[in-house]
Design a protein around this motif. Structure first.
Motif, short mmCIF file in Angstrom:
data_model
loop_
_atom_site.label_atom_id
_atom_site.label_comp_id
_atom_site.label_asym_id
_atom_site.label_seq_id
_atom_site.Cartn_x
_atom_site.Cartn_y
_atom_site.Cartn_z
N ARG A 13 0.84 -1.20 0.00
CA ARG A 13 0.00 0.00 0.00
C ARG A 13 0.87 1.25 0.00
O ARG A 13 1.82 1.37 0.77
CB ARG A 13 -0.91 0.02 1.23
CG ARG A 13 -1.91 -1.14 1.27
CD ARG A 13 -2.59 -1.25 2.61
NE ARG A 13 -3.47 -0.12 2.88
CZ ARG A 13 -4.70 -0.02 2.39
NH1 ARG A 13 -5.17 -0.95 1.59
NH2 ARG A 13 -5.46 1.02 2.71
N ALA A 14 0.51 2.18 -0.88
CA ALA A 14 1.26 3.43 -0.99
C ALA A 14 0.32 4.62 -0.88
O ALA A 14 -0.83 4.58 -1.33
CB ALA A 14 2.00 3.48 -2.33
N LEU A 15 0.83 5.68 -0.26
CA LEU A 15 0.14 6.97 -0.27
C LEU A 15 0.89 7.86 -1.26
O LEU A 15 2.11 8.03 -1.15
CB LEU A 15 0.16 7.61 1.13
CG LEU A 15 -0.44 9.03 1.20
CD1 LEU A 15 -1.95 8.98 0.96
CD2 LEU A 15 -0.14 9.68 2.54
N LEU A 16 0.16 8.40 -2.23
CA LEU A 16 0.78 9.26 -3.24
C LEU A 16 0.59 10.72 -2.87
O LEU A 16 -0.50 11.13 -2.42
CB LEU A 16 0.15 9.01 -4.61
CG LEU A 16 0.04 7.55 -5.08
CD1 LEU A 16 -0.48 7.51 -6.52
CD2 LEU A 16 1.37 6.84 -4.97
N VAL A 34 -2.01 11.81 -11.15
CA VAL A 34 -2.64 10.65 -11.82
C VAL A 34 -1.57 9.82 -12.52
O VAL A 34 -1.57 8.58 -12.45
CB VAL A 34 -3.71 11.11 -12.82
CG1 VAL A 34 -4.21 9.93 -13.65
CG2 VAL A 34 -4.88 11.77 -12.08
N GLU A 35 -0.66 10.50 -13.18
CA GLU A 35 0.42 9.79 -13.89
C GLU A 35 1.31 9.04 -12.89
O GLU A 35 1.74 7.92 -13.17
CB GLU A 35 1.26 10.78 -14.69
CG GLU A 35 2.34 10.12 -15.54
CD GLU A 35 3.02 11.12 -16.46
OE1 GLU A 35 2.45 11.44 -17.51
OE2 GLU A 35 4.12 11.60 -16.11
N LEU A 36 1.56 9.63 -11.73
CA LEU A 36 2.34 8.95 -10.70
C LEU A 36 1.63 7.66 -10.29
O LEU A 36 2.28 6.64 -10.06
CB LEU A 36 2.53 9.87 -9.49
CG LEU A 36 3.30 9.25 -8.31
CD1 LEU A 36 4.76 8.99 -8.70
CD2 LEU A 36 3.24 10.15 -7.08
N GLY A 37 0.30 7.72 -10.19
CA GLY A 37 -0.46 6.52 -9.85
C GLY A 37 -0.24 5.42 -10.88
O GLY A 37 -0.11 4.24 -10.53
N GLU A 38 -0.20 5.79 -12.15
CA GLU A 38 0.04 4.80 -13.21
C GLU A 38 1.45 4.21 -13.08
O GLU A 38 1.66 3.01 -13.27
CB GLU A 38 -0.16 5.44 -14.58
CG GLU A 38 -1.60 5.87 -14.85
CD GLU A 38 -1.73 6.57 -16.18
OE1 GLU A 38 -0.72 6.68 -16.90
OE2 GLU A 38 -2.84 7.02 -16.51
N LEU A 39 2.41 5.07 -12.77
CA LEU A 39 3.79 4.61 -12.61
C LEU A 39 3.91 3.63 -11.44
O LEU A 39 4.52 2.57 -11.55
CB LEU A 39 4.72 5.81 -12.38
CG LEU A 39 4.95 6.73 -13.58
CD1 LEU A 39 5.63 8.03 -13.13
CD2 LEU A 39 5.81 6.05 -14.64
N VAL A 40 3.30 3.99 -10.31
CA VAL A 40 3.37 3.14 -9.12
C VAL A 40 2.64 1.82 -9.37
O VAL A 40 3.11 0.75 -8.97
CB VAL A 40 2.79 3.88 -7.90
CG1 VAL A 40 2.64 2.94 -6.70
CG2 VAL A 40 3.68 5.07 -7.52
N SER A 41 1.51 1.88 -10.04
CA SER A 41 0.76 0.66 -10.36
C SER A 41 1.56 -0.26 -11.26
O SER A 41 1.44 -1.49 -11.18
CB SER A 41 -0.58 1.02 -11.02
OG SER A 41 -1.41 1.74 -10.14
N THR A 42 2.39 0.33 -12.13
CA THR A 42 3.23 -0.47 -13.01
C THR A 42 4.19 -1.34 -12.20
O THR A 42 4.57 -2.43 -12.63
CB THR A 42 4.04 0.46 -13.95
OG1 THR A 42 3.12 1.17 -14.78
CG2 THR A 42 4.99 -0.32 -14.84
N LEU A 43 4.54 -0.89 -11.00
CA LEU A 43 5.41 -1.67 -10.11
C LEU A 43 4.63 -2.72 -9.33
O LEU A 43 5.21 -3.50 -8.57
CB LEU A 43 6.14 -0.75 -9.13
CG LEU A 43 7.27 0.10 -9.70
CD1 LEU A 43 7.76 1.09 -8.64
CD2 LEU A 43 8.42 -0.77 -10.17
N GLY A 44 3.31 -2.75 -9.51
CA GLY A 44 2.51 -3.73 -8.79
C GLY A 44 2.18 -3.32 -7.37
O GLY A 44 1.82 -4.15 -6.54
N ILE A 45 2.31 -2.04 -7.06
CA ILE A 45 2.03 -1.54 -5.71
C ILE A 45 0.62 -0.98 -5.66
O ILE A 45 0.23 -0.19 -6.53
CB ILE A 45 3.05 -0.45 -5.31
CG1 ILE A 45 4.47 -1.02 -5.30
CG2 ILE A 45 2.70 0.14 -3.94
CD1 ILE A 45 5.54 0.02 -5.07
#
Length: 432
Positions: A13-16, A34-45
């Protein structure tokens, strides 16, 4: 080598967080979050929550004020987060202050992108580039961000020529920094060897003077899918940011019979860390050395104009903006609103509408490539004596032979001929 302190597969779990300091930056900051969320999701977080916070001024300790930082940390604890991801670039001292306050791992946008790059790089060159960028990022953060370095190079006997053995009274951080500098130097040397090999390969390509185009654009715009459609290849293409970081070149044939080398390059993002632009110059230099560029845009993105400007800015930094550019509005099949289509036509009047996924618009793109390179070739007809087999071999080697017929002791040949050999055949040229 470095042992990374953050292992994405162990983070759930991450807080952006995105901080901005001017009301005029609010919309763009929200988009970047929003783009940061896509980047973090790419890491599976997983993403627990996101915070867009305004600070009246930039503070030295946390970027924002202490009270705002405390609120953010409290929210992270309430969501039981494993990590706080701050979209702004943090200085090493700021990162330490955040971690001290939160008692959590705190990373910034640059570290997220570095982790993605590390997972996506496959070729030796890409891996070396990522390793170099990560080490340069980590060096000023060694005290807090990284565990012990691999000391195999130091040897077990304390002697050796590596110079990495620990001296009397030497602090561990000094050993780590010395090893880091040695690793950076080693990585640079290996990269130089790889680049020389690439240069040799490029010279081999240039001997045949085959024209070269590069596909560029924002990450996830569909560049790899487009290359697959144009070339019939199977380059990895997924709906994720930075699906692939490795340069891929394919040879295709244009409608006029002319051969073309076409390269898929790494995608761009806003606020791409400068050290990564530098580290990936060997990948991006394909754009600089190409005869023309195919700029792929995601027609479904509400921020298409920002993404367009971002790519052009990076191309300008690389010195590649003076080349002919074919603009492609990809994923156009997903745009069903007539007003949006009209707006796209207004903003990008010369763009080609396409759907790389469905294969739509590929003929138009190939024709545009032929048009850009029209002055490179001419369709010619020749009457060549059969005893001049050398000229026939030249045509088969350096031109595109369209047809061959025999008449008496002559060979009638129609071919698409590059300008560099056309002059050698002028004496045998005939009308169609």
């Amino acid at each position: 080598m470095f042992e990374v302190r953050l292992k994405p597969e162990m983070v759930e779990r991450a807080l952006l967080v995105r901080l901005y300091f001017d009301a005029r930056e609010q919309d763009e900051s929200a988009s970047l979050l929003v783009e940061l969320g896509e980047l973090v999701s790419t890491l599976g977080i997983g993403i627990a929550d996101s915070v867009l916070a305004k600070s009246r001024e930039m503070h030295k300790k946390f970027l924002c004020g202490t009270g705002k930082a405390a609120e953010i940390v409290e929210l992270a604890h309430a969501h039981e987060c494993d990590v706080i991801v701050i979209d702004n670039n943090l200085a090493p001292s700021q990162q330490r202050e955040w971690e001290k306050l939160a008692n959590l791992c705190v990373i910034d946008r640059e570290e997220v992108i570095l982790d993605i790059f590390a997972k996506r790089a496959h070729t030796k060159e890409a891996r070396l580039q990522v390793e170099l960028a990560r080490m340069q990022y980590a060096l000023p953060r060694l005290a807090r961000m990284w565990g012990h370095l691999d000391r195999e190079s130091a040897g077990s006997g304390g002697g050796g020529s590596g110079g990495a053995s620990r001296g009397m009274g030497e602090k561990q951080i000094e050993v780590d920094r010395r090893l880091a500098h040695l690793s950076i130097d080693r990585c640079k040397r290996e990269l130089e060897i790889v680049r020389k090999q690439r240069k040799t390969q490029r010279k081999e390509r240039e001997k045949f003077e085959t024209p070269h185009g590069s596909i560029v654009g924002y990450t996830n715009a569909g560049k790899s899918t487009l290359l697959n459609q144009l070339s019939g290849s199977d380059v990895m293409a997924k709906d994720m940011l930075f699906a692939t970081l490795d340069t891929t070149t394919r040879r295709i044939e244009l409608p006029d019979g002319q051969p073309l080398l076409i390269t898929d390059t790494v995608g761009f993002v806003r606020n791409l860390p400068h050290r990564l632009v530098e580290a990936f110059k060997a990948t991006l230099e394909e754009s600089v050395l190409s005869d023309f560029l195919i700029h792929v845009l995601d027609a479904t993105s509400p921020e298409i104009e920002i993404f367009h400007a971002t790519t052009l800015k990076v191309l300008e930094e690389l010195g590649a903006l003076d080349k002919p550019i074919i603009t492609v509005l990809n994923k156009i099949d997903l745009v069903t609103d007539s007003e949006t289509l009209a707006s796209l036509d207004c903003v990008f009047p010369d763009a080609i509408r396409a759907s790389a996924f469905k294969g739509e618009g590929m003929d138009d793109i190939l024709k545009a490539c032929s048009h850009v390179l029209a002055d490179r070739v001419t369709r010619c007809h020749y009457r060549i004596p059969q005893k001049r087999g050398d000229l026939l071999n030249l045509l088969h080697q350096d031109a595109k032979v369209l047809s061959t017929d025999y008449e008496a002791n002559d060979i009638l040949v129609s071919a698409v001929v590059p300008a560099n050999i056309a002059g050698r055949l002028d004496d045998f040229r005939i009308e169609a």
